[in-house]
Design a protein around this motif. Structure first.
Motif, PDB file in Angstrom:
ATOM      1  N   UNK A 222      34.745  24.461  42.138  1.00 37.90           N
ATOM      2  CA  UNK A 222      35.076  25.528  43.083  1.00 37.90           C
ATOM      3  C   UNK A 222      34.733  26.891  42.498  1.00 37.90           C
ATOM      4  N   UNK A 223      34.510  27.843  43.377  1.00 41.85           N
ATOM      5  CA  UNK A 223      34.311  29.223  42.967  1.00 41.85           C
ATOM      6  C   UNK A 223      34.761  30.129  44.098  1.00 41.85           C
ATOM      7  N   UNK A 224      34.955  31.387  43.781  1.00 40.63           N
ATOM      8  CA  UNK A 224      35.405  32.324  44.804  1.00 40.63           C
ATOM      9  C   UNK A 224      35.578  33.695  44.197  1.00 40.63           C
ATOM     10  N   UNK A 225      36.363  34.524  44.883  1.00 43.95           N
ATOM     11  CA  UNK A 225      36.575  35.891  44.437  1.00 43.95           C
ATOM     12  C   UNK A 225      38.051  36.255  44.518  1.00 43.95           C
ATOM     13  N   UNK A 226      38.514  37.005  43.551  1.00 47.83           N
ATOM     14  CA  UNK A 226      39.797  37.672  43.647  1.00 47.83           C
ATOM     15  C   UNK A 226      39.550  38.990  44.354  1.00 47.83           C
ATOM     16  N   UNK A 227      40.247  39.202  45.440  1.00 50.19           N
ATOM     17  CA  UNK A 227      39.942  40.330  46.317  1.00 50.19           C
ATOM     18  C   UNK A 227      40.825  41.525  45.990  1.00 50.19           C
ATOM     19  N   UNK A 228      40.346  42.683  46.396  1.00 48.19           N
ATOM     20  CA  UNK A 228      41.113  43.915  46.240  1.00 48.19           C
ATOM     21  C   UNK A 228      41.826  44.211  47.548  1.00 48.19           C
ATOM     22  N   UNK A 229      42.956  44.940  47.479  1.00 51.47           N
ATOM     23  CA  UNK A 229      43.648  45.302  48.710  1.00 51.47           C
ATOM     24  C   UNK A 229      43.975  46.792  48.724  1.00 51.47           C
ATOM     25  N   UNK A 230      44.461  47.234  49.854  1.00 52.17           N
ATOM     26  CA  UNK A 230      44.686  48.673  50.061  1.00 52.17           C
ATOM     27  C   UNK A 230      45.891  49.212  49.306  1.00 52.17           C
ATOM     28  N   UNK A 231      46.730  48.329  48.769  1.00 50.62           N
ATOM     29  CA  UNK A 231      47.977  48.776  48.158  1.00 50.62           C
ATOM     30  C   UNK A 231      47.843  49.088  46.667  1.00 50.62           C
ATOM     31  N   UNK A 232      46.800  48.553  46.035  1.00 51.12           N
ATOM     32  CA  UNK A 232      46.658  48.715  44.586  1.00 51.12           C
ATOM     33  C   UNK A 232      45.209  49.061  44.272  1.00 51.12           C
ATOM     34  N   UNK A 233      44.992  50.268  43.813  1.00 56.94           N
ATOM     35  CA  UNK A 233      43.629  50.781  43.653  1.00 56.94           C
ATOM     36  C   UNK A 233      43.098  50.682  42.227  1.00 56.94           C
ATOM     37  N   UNK A 234      43.954  50.378  41.246  1.00 59.16           N
ATOM     38  CA  UNK A 234      43.504  50.341  39.854  1.00 59.16           C
ATOM     39  C   UNK A 234      42.633  49.100  39.621  1.00 59.16           C
ATOM     40  N   UNK A 235      41.880  49.020  38.528  1.00 59.36           N
ATOM     41  CA  UNK A 235      41.129  47.805  38.215  1.00 59.36           C
ATOM     42  C   UNK A 235      42.066  46.602  38.084  1.00 59.36           C
ATOM     43  N   UNK A 236      41.652  45.444  38.604  1.00 58.29           N
ATOM     44  CA  UNK A 236      42.462  44.227  38.554  1.00 58.29           C
ATOM     45  C   UNK A 236      42.128  43.345  37.356  1.00 58.29           C
ATOM     46  N   UNK A 237      41.033  43.628  36.667  1.00 56.28           N
ATOM     47  CA  UNK A 237      40.641  42.859  35.484  1.00 56.28           C
ATOM     48  C   UNK A 237      41.274  43.526  34.265  1.00 56.28           C
ATOM     49  N   UNK A 238      41.953  42.782  33.378  1.00 55.32           N
ATOM     50  CA  UNK A 238      42.618  43.418  32.228  1.00 55.32           C
ATOM     51  C   UNK A 238      41.622  44.203  31.381  1.00 55.32           C
ATOM     52  N   UNK A 239      41.879  45.480  31.231  1.00 49.81           N
ATOM     53  CA  UNK A 239      40.875  46.386  30.673  1.00 49.81           C
ATOM     54  C   UNK A 239      40.689  46.247  29.170  1.00 49.81           C
ATOM     55  N   UNK A 240      41.596  45.589  28.465  1.00 47.67           N
ATOM     56  CA  UNK A 240      41.440  45.413  27.016  1.00 47.67           C
ATOM     57  C   UNK A 240      40.815  44.060  26.677  1.00 47.67           C
ATOM     58  N   UNK A 241      40.443  43.279  27.718  1.00 43.70           N
ATOM     59  CA  UNK A 241      39.864  41.958  27.498  1.00 43.70           C
ATOM     60  C   UNK A 241      38.343  42.025  27.461  1.00 43.70           C
ATOM     61  N   UNK A 242      37.703  40.893  27.103  1.00 40.87           N
ATOM     62  CA  UNK A 242      36.248  40.804  27.066  1.00 40.87           C
ATOM     63  C   UNK A 242      35.659  40.671  28.461  1.00 40.87           C
ATOM     64  N   UNK A 243      34.371  40.347  28.516  1.00 39.91           N
ATOM     65  CA  UNK A 243      33.664  40.311  29.794  1.00 39.91           C
ATOM     66  C   UNK A 243      33.929  39.056  30.603  1.00 39.91           C
ATOM     67  N   UNK A 244      34.451  38.017  29.959  1.00 36.06           N
ATOM     68  CA  UNK A 244      34.900  36.825  30.680  1.00 36.06           C
ATOM     69  C   UNK A 244      36.273  36.434  30.169  1.00 36.06           C
ATOM     70  N   UNK A 245      37.046  35.822  31.039  1.00 32.10           N
ATOM     71  CA  UNK A 245      38.368  35.307  30.678  1.00 32.10           C
ATOM     72  C   UNK A 245      38.454  33.866  31.154  1.00 32.10           C
ATOM     73  N   UNK A 246      38.753  32.951  30.227  1.00 37.07           N
ATOM     74  CA  UNK A 246      38.902  31.539  30.577  1.00 37.07           C
ATOM     75  C   UNK A 246      40.310  31.079  30.235  1.00 37.07           C
ATOM     76  N   UNK A 247      40.943  30.426  31.190  1.00 36.28           N
ATOM     77  CA  UNK A 247      42.289  29.903  30.995  1.00 36.28           C
ATOM     78  C   UNK A 247      42.295  28.412  31.331  1.00 36.28           C
ATOM     79  N   UNK A 248      43.122  27.654  30.626  1.00 30.47           N
ATOM     80  CA  UNK A 248      43.287  26.231  30.901  1.00 30.47           C
ATOM     81  C   UNK A 248      44.769  25.922  31.054  1.00 30.47           C
TER      82      UNK A 248
END
Length: 346
Positions: A222-248
């Protein structure tokens, strides 16, 4: 010698020439009893070892990321928010985002009782359009892991076990299971789930780009997108992390249903027990019995107590204008030091 307790399968093989015989058997290994916590021990979180949220609408705000923050400063901000009974709030973002915490003592596993409570911000719906619906509202379950460290090796060098919540045991027994299945939710449980998020090249330039904000892919095809909404304008990707994040981890069935049918009223239904941010804090099922811990094969383990607790978001689901399912944490409490006696479920 065994590295951990619980039911451990062994095989004795006897062979001579072309003849061989295997005898399979199980041994049950228990740890020695532990001493009670010292007088004056703190019932609450005193250490934060690691914090890495996944993508989410509260990421970089709970706690607040500021330019120049490192992993160490973010860990400290988490401790400042949820340690020592502060009862602030942190987000774990979408599936896999986690926090690892510790204490100034070992939380004891007392037979027949629940041992600790994870505080979240779950609540029930006040106006569910479905009058026959089971309990639910904003229940964003986090999977809980525990570890016992009698030799003070640290959380990165010991065996971890997962708390077997109700869906781990049998997701079909969740009271909303059939409703979610009819709704088209993925109601499977995946015990070896892996997801990767990709840092966006830039923030959306217009609302047209919200639905394709941050890409993700999993090991189920599967693949998809985490979407942005009108209530929260800041970046949603943790800014101190690398260019990819993998979780198991273990991915739970999708528990959210648009009960309005028009995208205006989503209900995230409660799992029966065994998860964080899944039940109102004052209710019994916000608390956990250490005896629910199992190994990677699903076998019960007999831990005398736990020194570390890790919590990660357990559902991968987008819920319209509500955004992603994201576990939020306000603290962890040792029920025995607080003199709370809550009997176990099983």
């Amino acid at each position: 010698m065994f590295s951990h307790g619980g039911a451990i399968g062994l095989t004795l093989t006897v062979s001579q020439g072309d003849i061989s015989f295997n005898y399979y058997f199980t041994v049950f290994v228990e740890y020695a009893p532990i001493d009670p916590p010292a007088e004056g021990s703190n019932p609450y979180i005193t250490k934060v070892f690691d914090y890495m949220p996944a993508v989410g609408q509260f990421t970089n705000t709970l706690p607040l990321y500021e330019e120049g923050d490192t992993q160490e400063t973010m860990n400290q901000k988490v401790l400042d928010a949820i340690g020592n009974n502060k009862r602030g709030m942190i987000t774990l973002g979408g599936f896999g985002g986690y926090v690892t915490v510790g204490f100034d003592h070992t939380i004891q596993n007392v037979e027949g009782l629940r041992d600790f409570r994870v505080l979240g911000n779950a609540f029930y719906a006040n106006a569910n359009p479905n009058p026959d619906a089971p309990e639910g509202g904003s229940c964003e379950p986090g999977v809980i892991m525990v570890a016992y460290d009698p030799d003070n090796l640290g959380p990165d060098n010991i065996q971890w076990y997962e708390i077997q919540g109700s869906a781990h045991a049998d997701p079909t027994k969740e009271p909303w299971y059939e409703m979610a299945k009819v709704n088209g939710n993925d109601v499977n449980i995946y015990f070896d789930y892996r997801i990767t998020y990709y840092r966006p090249d830039s923030e959306p330039a217009s609302r047209d780009e919200w639905d394709t904000y941050i890409k993700w892919e999993d090991n189920q095809g599967n693949s998809g997108y985490k979407v942005k909404n009108q209530y929260h304008s800041q970046p949603y990707y943790p800014l101190w992390a690398g260019n990819t994040l993998t979780f198991t981890g273990t991915c739970l069935p999708q528990n959210a249903i648009d009960e309005s049918g028009s995208g205006t009223y989503f209900v995230l239904y409660k799992f029966r027990y065994g998860y964080a941010d899944n039940e109102i804090n004052s209710y019994d099922d916000s608390s956990i019995d250490i005896s629910w811990a199992v190994d990677a094969s699903g076998n019960s383990v007999n831990l005398p107590g736990v020194d570390y607790i890790k919590i990660y978001t357990g559902v991968n689901q987008e819920n319209g204008w509500l955004g992603e399912c994201s576990t939020e944490i306000m603290g962890v409490e040792d029920l025995h030091l607080l003199k709370e006696e809550i009997h176990t479920r099983r």
